[in-house]
Design an enzyme around this catalytic site. Structure first.
Site, PDB file in Angstrom:
ATOM      1  CG  PHE A  80       4.412 -20.716  13.529  1.00  0.00           C
ATOM      2  CD1 PHE A  80       3.705 -20.213  14.617  1.00  0.00           C
ATOM      3  CD2 PHE A  80       5.135 -19.835  12.744  1.00  0.00           C
ATOM      4  CE1 PHE A  80       3.719 -18.857  14.903  1.00  0.00           C
ATOM      5  CE2 PHE A  80       5.150 -18.473  13.033  1.00  0.00           C
ATOM      6  CZ  PHE A  80       4.444 -17.990  14.115  1.00  0.00           C
ATOM      7  CD  GLN A  81       2.923 -16.756  10.857  1.00  0.00           C
ATOM      8  OE1 GLN A  81       3.692 -16.817   9.896  1.00  0.00           O
ATOM      9  NE2 GLN A  81       2.689 -15.621  11.491  1.00  0.00           N
TER      10      GLN A  81
ATOM     11  CG  MET B  23     -26.464   4.080   6.523  1.00  0.00           C
ATOM     12  SD  MET B  23     -27.629   5.305   5.871  1.00  0.00           S
ATOM     13  CE  MET B  23     -26.876   5.700   4.282  1.00  0.00           C
TER      14      MET B  23
ATOM     15  CE  LYS C 150      10.379 -20.271   4.382  1.00  0.00           C
ATOM     16  NZ  LYS C 150      10.653 -20.002   5.799  1.00  0.00           N
TER      17      LYS C 150
ATOM     18  CD  GLU D 255      -1.197  -9.345   6.494  1.00  0.00           C
ATOM     19  OE1 GLU D 255      -1.946  -8.781   7.317  1.00  0.00           O
ATOM     20  OE2 GLU D 255      -0.141  -9.921   6.823  1.00  0.00           O
TER      21      GLU D 255
END
Lengths: 189, 568
Positions: free
Chosen positions: B112-113, B475, B162, B50
Site C-alpha cells: 500500500f502506497q 501566454m 518506515k 506536496e
C-alpha cells in the site's frame, strides 16, 4: 568506406559498486539521447569498484559531452575516452553453428584455425564456437560463418584497457558503517 | 547514544542548521513526524499538497542561499514532489527532499502506497538515496546536503523505509567525518592558460558583451561581475534568472536578453565581437536559432558544470570553475578599457525600444499588466522580493521590475513551472522574514497551487499575492493569436471570484480595476501583517513584446510599432 565516418569511441568508467548505479548510467544515456553501441559492466579486483566500457558512435554525438555528463553522476569515480590513446580492446562471441555434415564441420574447423577461435562444445547437429578478438575480427568471423549456418549468437560487447603504465584506478575505499542488524549487502550493481 | 532512525534524521537536520521544513504527513513517514514532537527547534509547515512543499523548499533555498527541506510520505506523497524536484534541478536550486518508504521487507511487493521513488526521481534529482539501515542515516544526510549545496546545486532525495525510521542505531558525531565522495569533484579555479586566452580576447574586443546568469548569484560573484564590467567597460545583459546579478539601473546594465528580452540586448548579442557568458547555459529561450546566434563574436564561457561547455553554443574559451574564484583570478589582469561607440550603439537600440514602450504611451482606460508591474516596482521602491509564476506576468515582471539586489527575483526559468510562484513566495518569506515579499501570479498558474492559501493562513505568512487576472491563459493565448490564427482554444478561463475565495480562507483582499488604485492596493497590502490577496483585473488581450518566435533568429523579433504608428 572511410574510417573516420564510422569512428567509434570507447569510454571507460570506474563506478562505485552500489545498488542502482547501472540504472543511473543507463538513465543518463536515455535522457540525454546518447545512443550506445555496446555497454559492458563487471567487477574489478576491488570489490567496491566496477568498471564499465561504453562504445559510442562518434558520428552521432560528441564523446566529450558524454564524459562530462558521466562525471555529473555522483557514483562515477573516473571516466575517460580510452580510444584517444594507445589501447587494446577485445570483443567475445559465442556462435552456435550447424555442423551436421562433413562439409560444414570441416569449414568450421578451418575457420577456427584462421581466426583466434575455437570449438568449445560439439554435438551431433551443432557446435558452439568461441572467438575473442578485436570487434572487426569478430565481425569478419561471423560473416564467414553465415554461409555455413548460424543457429544462435551472443556477444559480450567490447572491453578495453589503455596500454602502458598509465592506469585507470582509484585509491577510493568506502566508509565503513557499523550495522546493528548485521552486514548489509552493499555491493551489487 | 542509541536513537531511532527518525531521531537520528532530525538530529542531523538540526546540526545542518535546518530551521523550517515544509511537508505533509502520511503512513510511511509517521515515525519521523512523531519524533518531531521531541525536536521543537525544527518548525514544520503543513502544506496542502506536496507540490507546494517542494516549491516552498525551493523558494526558501533561492531566497536564503541555504538548502531548503521538504518532507512527504511514500507513494502519492512522494510522486507529488516530482514537479518541484524537476523545477529545482533545471534552475540549479539546492533542496533536500525526505520521503517515507514502505518497510524494507515490503519493498517490491506493490505494498500500500509503495512507489519506486528513487527510480521515479532519478532523472529529476542531482542524486538520490534509498536508506536501508538507520546506521547509514548520518552519512547519507551529510552527503545529501553537501551534494545539494555544492558545485552546481540541485535537489537530492532521501527515501527512508518506515522500519528504518523506527530501527535503533548508535548516533555519534555529526558531521560524521566519513564524507568521501570519490566520484564527486567540484571545479574551483581556472586553468592559467585558459585565463590568459580569455584576457587576450577581452583585450582585443571592440564590441564585448557580458551575458550574466544565475551562476553569478548562486556563486556570490555579483561584486566581481560589477568590477569586471566597470574595469573593462563591458555592457551586461542578463538572463531571466540572472536578474539582480548587476543592479539594473547600473549604466552598463542593458537588461534581460532572449525571447522576451529587451531588443537592445538581443541586437547587441547579434552584433557583439566578444561574448563573455558567466554562469548561464545558452538555453533555447535566450539563443533563438543556434545556427545564426551571435555570428560575429568570439566566445568565452565560464561555468561550474563541465557538461555545459560547448553543449549548445561552441565557444573559443571554455573555463570550468567557481565564478567567484575565476573572476577573482581574472580581475587583476583585466585591461582598463572603454567602448564609447559600442555603448552609444546600444543606447540607440534602447531609445528605439522606449519609443515603442507601452507603459509610457498607453492612454486606454483598461488596466494593463505592464502598468501593474511598473507601479508595483515604483510603490515598493524597487526593493521587494518578487516571486513570479510562469507566463505573461512573469515576462512583464522581467521587463518592468528592475532589481537592484541578487536573489530578489525568484522565478521558475528552466522548467517554466506554472503553480510555482505562490508556494515559492511562502518559502521565501520564511527565509527573509524582514523583507517585503510579493507573489506575482496569473489567474491560471495561481489556480494550480491556490490550496496553499490555507497554509499561508494557518502559518500567518506575511506574503502579498498580486493576481494579474485577464481571464485567459495569457501566454498561450498570445501564441494562439500570433501562430494559430487567433483560435483561442482552451485558453479562456471562467474564474472564481478571487476576493470571495480569499475571504473563505480568512484572507483580506482587494480588487483593482484602474491604475489610480494601485498605490492604494500596495498600501493596503503593506498594512496587513499576514497573507493578503490583491486581484488586478487587466486587459484580456495584452501582448508581451518584443518576442522572438521559437527557433527564429535572435534579432528577428516581433516588435510593438513605435507609438503613433498603427497598433497591432
Amino acid at each position: 568506406m572511410s574510417t573516420n565516418a564510422n569512428k567509434k569511441h570507447i569510454i571507460s568508467a570506474l563506478v562505485e559498486n552500489k545498488p542502482g548505479v547501472l540504472n543511473r548510467l543507463v538513465s543518463l544515456f536515455r535522457r540525454r539521447n546518447f545512443n550506445i553501441d555496446s555497454l559492458t559492466v563487471g567487477r574489478t579486483h576491488k570489490p567496491h569498484v566496477s568498471r564499465m566500457t561504453i562504445v559510442i558512435d562518434g558520428q552521432r554525438l560528441n564523446p566529450r559531452q558524454m564524459v562530462a555528463n558521466l562525471y555529473k553522476l555522483v557514483n562515477v569515480i573516473d571516466a575517460r575516452m580510452i580510444s584517444e590513446d594507445l589501447h587494446v580492446e577485445r570483443d567475445m562471441a559465442l556462435v552456435k553453428v550447424r555442423t551436421d555434415d562433413t562439409e560444414s564441420f570441416n569449414a568450421v574447423t578451418e575457420l577456427c584455425e584462421r581466426f583466434p577461435a575455437r570449438i568449445i562444445d560439439m554435438g551431433m547437429q551443432v557446435a558452439i564456437v568461441e572467438i575473442t578478438a578485436r570487434t572487426e575480427l569478430v565481425e569478419e568471423f561471423i560473416n564467414q560463418l553465415k554461409p555455413i549456418g548460424i543457429v544462435e549468437l551472443v556477444r559480450t560487447g567490447v572491453v578495453a584497457m589503455g596500454r602502458g603504465v598509465r592506469t585507470q584506478d582509484t585509491e577510493y575505499e568506502p566508509a565503513s558503517i557499523s550495522m546493528n542488524g548485521g552486514e548489509l549487502e552493499r555491493y551489487s550493481v | 547514544m542509541l536513537l531511532t532512525g527518525a531521531e537520528i534524521l532530525l538530529e542531523c537536520l538540526i546540526k545542518e542548521g535546518v530551521e523550517v521544513v515544509f511537508g505533509y504527513p502520511g503512513g510511511a513517514i509517521l515515525p519521523t513526524y512523531d519524533s518531531m514532537t521531541k525536536y521543537p527547534q525544527i518548525r514544520h509547515v503543513l502544506v496542502r499538497h506536496e507540490q507546494g512543499a517542494s516549491h516552498m523548499a525551493d523558494g526558501y533555498a533561492r531566497a536564503s542561499g541555504k538548502v531548503g527541506v521538504c518532507i512527504a510520505t511514500s507513494g502519492p506523497g512522494a510522486t507529488n514532489l516530482v514537479t518541484g524536484l524537476a523545477t529545482a534541478l533545471m534552475d540549479s536550486v539546492g533542496i533536500v527532499a525526505i520521503t517515507g518508504q514502505v518497510a524494507r521487507g515490503s519493498i517490491g511487493t506493490d505494498a500500500f502506497q509503495e512507489t519506486d521513488v528513487t527510480g521515479v526521481t532519478l532523472p529529476v534529482t542531482k542524486h538520490n538515496y534509498l536508506v536501508m539501515s538507520a546506521a547509514e542515516i548520518p552519512l547519507v544526510v551529510e552527503e545529501a546536503f553537501h551534494i545539494a549545496r555544492s558545485g552546481r546545486p540541485g535537489p537530492v532525495l532521501i527515501d527512508i523505509p518506515k522500519d528504518v525510521q523506527t530501527e535503533k542505531a548508535e548516533f555519534g558525531s555529526y558531521p560524521t567525518g566519513k564524507l568521501r565522495l570519490p566520484g564527486y569533484k567540484v571545479a574551483s579555479s581556472a586553468d592559467e592558460n585558459d585565463l590568459a586566452e580569455a584576457i587576450r580576447l577581452i583585450q582585443e574586443a571592440e564590441r564585448p558583451l557580458i551575458l550574466a546568469g544565475h551562476g553569478l548569484i548562486m556563486g556570490n560573484a555579483t561584486q566581481q561581475l560589477q568590477e569586471l564590467a566597470e574595469i573593462a567597460g563591458i555592457p551586461v545583459t542578463l538572463t531571466l534568472l540572472g536578474k539582480g546579478a548587476l543592479p539594473e539601473q547600473h549604466p552598463l546594465c542593458i537588461g534581460m536578453m532572449g525571447m522576451h528580452g529587451h531588443a537592445a540586448s538581443n541586437h547587441a548579442i547579434q552584433e557583439a565581437d566578444l561574448l563573455i557568458a558567466l554562469g548561464m547555459r545558452f538555453d533555447d529561450r535566450v539563443t533563438g536559432n543556434l545556427k545564426t546566434y551571435s555570428p560575429l563574436s568570439r566566445k568565452i564561457h565560464v561555468d561550474i558544470d563541465p557538461s555545459e561547455i560547448n553543449k549548445n553554443v561552441k565557444v573559443d574559451v571554455g573555463i570550468v570553475g567557481d565564478l567567484r574564484t575565476v573572476l577573482t583570478q581574472m580581475l587583476p589582469h583585466v585591461p582598463r578599457k572603454q567602448h564609447p561607440e559600442w555603448v552609444r550603439r546600444i543606447r540607440d537600440w534602447q531609445e528605439d525600444g522606449s519609443e515603442r514602450d507601452i507603459v509610457t504611451h498607453y492612454t486606454g482606460s483598461t488596466l494593463l499588466g505592464a502598468q501593474v508591474i511598473n507601479d508595483l516596482w515604483k510603490f515598493t521602491d524597487g526593493n521587494a522580493v518578487t516571486v513570479t509564476d510562469v507566463g505573461q506576468h512573469q515576462m512583464l515582471e522581467a521587463q518592468y521590475y528592475p532589481h537592484q539586489r541578487p536573489s530578489t527575483l525568484l522565478t521558475s526559468g528552466g522548467l517554466g513551472t506554472m503553480g510555482f510562484g505562490f508556494p515559492a513566495a511562502i518559502g521565501a518569506k520564511f527565509a527573509k522574514p524582514d523583507e517585503e515579499v510579493w507573489a506575482i501570479v496569473g489567474d491560471g498558474g495561481f489556480q494550480m497551487t491556490l490550496a496553499e492559501l490555507a497554509t499561508a493562513r494557518q502559518e500567518n505568512v506575511d506574503v502579498n499575492i498580486a493576481i494579474l487576472n485577464n481571464g485567459f491563459l495569457g501566454m498561450v493565448r498570445q501564441w494562439q493569436e500570433i501562430f494559430y490564427e487567433q483560435r483561442y482554444h482552451a485558453t479562456p478561463m471562467v474564474n472564481p471570484d478571487f476576493c470571495k475565495l480569499a475571504e473563505a480562507y480568512g484572507i483580506p483582499s482587494m480588487r483593482v480595476t484602474s491604475r489610480d488604485q494601485i498605490k492604494e492596493s500596495v498600501d493596503f497590502a503593506r498594512s496587513i501583517k499576514g497573507p493578503v490577496l490583491i486581484e488586478y483585473v487587466i486587459l484580456k488581450e495584452e501582448m508581451v513584446y518584443p518576442m522572438v518566435p521559437s527557433g527564429a533568429d535572435l534579432d528577428k523579433m516581433i516588435r510593438r510599432p513605435k507609438w503613433g504608428e498603427t497598433q497591432p
